[in-house]
Write a protein that holds these residues in place. Structure first.
Motif, short mmCIF file in Angstrom:
data_model
loop_
_atom_site.label_atom_id
_atom_site.label_comp_id
_atom_site.label_asym_id
_atom_site.label_seq_id
_atom_site.Cartn_x
_atom_site.Cartn_y
_atom_site.Cartn_z
N ASN A 1 -4.48 5.03 -7.40
CA ASN A 1 -5.13 4.82 -6.10
C ASN A 1 -5.55 3.36 -5.99
N THR A 2 -5.89 2.95 -4.78
CA THR A 2 -6.16 1.54 -4.51
C THR A 2 -7.31 1.02 -5.36
N GLU B 1 0.83 -1.20 0.00
CA GLU B 1 0.00 0.00 0.00
C GLU B 1 0.87 1.25 0.00
N THR B 2 0.73 2.05 -1.08
CA THR B 2 1.30 3.40 -1.10
C THR B 2 2.83 3.42 -0.93
N ASP C 1 0.53 -1.14 -4.59
CA ASP C 1 -0.58 -0.81 -5.51
C ASP C 1 -0.34 0.50 -6.27
N HIS C 2 0.38 1.41 -5.64
CA HIS C 2 0.73 2.69 -6.28
C HIS C 2 1.73 3.38 -5.37
ZN LIG Z 1 -3.59 2.16 -2.24
#
Ligand SMILES: [Zn+2]
Length: 541
Positions: free
Chosen positions: A269-270, A232-233, A449-450
């Motif tokens: 974004n997710t 995540e991120t 994811d990004h």
């Molecule tokens: Zn995300």
């Protein structure tokens, strides 16, 4: 008179509600002269005319004040988020907002936000609401509205026509500007999202890879035990493994993983990235898809593997785990690892994992186990909550969600602490896998994811439209670890994967490479996208 209310509302929104737009325009180098100033003024008049046109449609006794209140409040909200986080409001961002859960939303709350909304939204809305209006008869009002609309349209056309060349050049070279026109951007995004339903639940999902099969294990071979960490991120350039000046990933380096240094996300974004990762489609065809289909987790399960999804994000898996066994964050609560909001550190996903795996169907477990772990990772803006107090390597760190109030290096410190914690979590997971080598052939794949903007050019967080987003939001880490037993049985060698570490890869590769890693055979698998398959030194049995 009603038109006074319309003009005042339009003027307020054009000036105050669009401060982020004016600031963005003022920063454009081509507007730094007299002509640029005139163009900026004309742009402002045009925006105001546009708002008058919208309100003219609602200028009736019972609709004007509600319409004005909704517009002013929407403008205040949009302006706050654009100003604070440097975001723009487009359909992708709107999907993300609509899929946000209460806990994620709470994290964005701050006193600054309350004050800003009161001052720029509630106060003017109340004042405009209390404005005494004298309404003429319906026929006269209709005439007034028509005249207002036509006059505003003429002003808009005049302003646009006068500066047509500047306008078309600005719109072409700075596409983000259109998503800053407030509150038109919010209404436009809502309309676009309403047109195309968001992939959310299991309704009307088409099957995928119905021919998926898994060759039988060789006699005496151990079944694969693979942990797929959906990060995540995390941004690639803040991983020590990828050459970051700070050694944020010493544990992974010690574990002997391979890091793909040139990996790119499908979305920013997710909600955009995760479904795209789990789809066999590349980024652009995925965006244009007309139907919802099953994804990677379904195909692995169909091939006969035991699949488990563990989610440490309240936002959930965005539909990709709907048909496989799932543990969600409410079931993960462990005292000491979770805070009073019910939010847990990622290591909570390793607790009780043996028991959870033991509950999966035995016939499937005998073929192999794939555990997806959906991390909290580096989720912002409250980075400081993502790493435990015992593990704050970079201090001082920003300890508020109002990132723009912290010095940039404190924001980066808090963020780098999340990366260091992810390093620890992944190394712990590899340690957990190694401890099970007697019965299993373990492997781990991690990718994000990004990415994330950390204040470069005043941009924070993520979610800019893909074409406009800086690399920081799209360049992601992708890490692979195979145990010797896994290498032996799959024929895929770490030494070979290491040679591919600078090859450009993306989420387009994820679906196919995961099937390739596990040896799943299906006509849907595109060998050209399977990076692990390229390293298989023998044909699958
Ligand atoms: Zn995300």
């Amino acid at each position: 008179m009603p038109w006074v209310c319309v003009l005042l509302a339009a003027l307020w929104m054009a000036v105050v509600g669009n401060l982020p737009l004016w600031r963005a325009l003022a920063a454009l180098p081509e507007l730094g002269n007299t002509r640029g100033l005139a163009f900026g003024l004309a742009f402002g008049v045009g925006v105001m005319a546009m708002l008058v046109m919208v309100l003219a449609l609602f200028t009736w006794r019972w609709t004007l004040k509600p319409a004005v209140a909704i517009c002013v409040l929407t403008a205040a909200g949009g302006a706050y988020f654009m100003r604070t986080y440097g975001i723009v409001i487009d359909p992708t961002m709107m999907v993300n907002v609509l899929l946000t859960d209460g806990r994620e939303a709470r994290e964005l709350l701050s006193w600054g936000m309350v004050g800003s909304l009161l001052l720029t939204g509630v106060l003017p809305a109340v004042l405009l609401w209390r404005l005494p209006l004298r309404w003429p008869g319906a026929a006269r009002q209709a005439l007034w509205n028509a005249i207002t609309f036509i006059a505003a349209a003429a002003v808009l056309a005049g302003a646009g026509g006068l500066f047509f060349q500047d306008l078309s050049a600005t719109m072409r070279n700075h596409k983000q500007v259109r998503y800053l026109i407030n509150p038109v951007n919010t209404f436009y995004a809502l309309a676009m999202v309403g047109r195309k339903p968001v992939q959310r639940n299991g309704a009307a999902v088409l099957p995928l890879a119905e021919d998926a099969r898994l060759p039988a294990l060789a006699p005496g071979a151990k079944p694969p035990l693979v942990v797929m960490v959906v990060g995540e991120t995390a941004r690639a350039d803040h991983f020590g493994l990828n050459g970051y000046a700070r050694d944020t990933t010493p544990e992974l380096a010690r574990a002997g993983v391979v890091s793909f240094r040139n990996a790119w996300s499908c979305g920013t974004n997710t909600a955009a990235s995760v479904p795209c990762m789990f789809s066999p489609l590349d980024r652009e065809p995925f965006a244009d898809r007309t139907a919802n289909t099953e994804g990677l987790a379904d195909v692995l399960q169909r091939a006969g593997l035991a699949v488990l999804w563990i989610d440490n994000q309240a936002g959930g898996c965005k539909g990709v785990c709907d048909r496989v066994p799932k543990v969600d964050d409410s079931e993960l609560q462990v005292p000491g690892l979770c805070n009073s909001n019910g939010e847990c550190l990622d290591e909570v996903m390793l607790r009780g994992l043996d028991e959870r795996i033991a509950q999966l169907p035995p016939a499937r477990r005998a073929r192999g186990v794939v555990v997806f772990m959906h991390q909290m990772g580096s989720h912002g803006p409250a980075y400081y909550l993502r790493s435990p107090p015992r593990q704050k390597r970079y201090l001082p760190e920003c300890t508020t969600n109002a990132l723009q109030q912290c010095a940039r290096d404190q924001v980066v410190n808090a963020y780098d602490n999340t990366v260091a914690y992810t390093d620890q979590f992944l190394a712990d997971t590899i340690g957990w896998l190694k401890a099970r080598e007697k019965d299993w052939a373990p492997a781990l794949v991690y990718l994000s994811d990004h990415g994330e903007s950390l204040g470069e050019n005043n941009l924070y967080l993520h979610g800019l439209p893909y074409r406009l987003a800086p690399d920081a939001q799209k360049h992601i880490p992708w890490v692979t670890w195979l145990s010797p037993a896994f290498e032996q049985e799959s024929g895929i060698r770490m030494r070979c994967i290491a040679q591919l570490r600078d090859t450009q890869v993306s989420h387009d590769n994820y679906f196919h490479s995961t099937l390739g890693l596990l040896g799943v055979q299906t006509s849907v698998l595109n060998p050209a996208r399977d990076i692990y398959g390229a390293c298989r030194d023998k044909a699958p049995a």
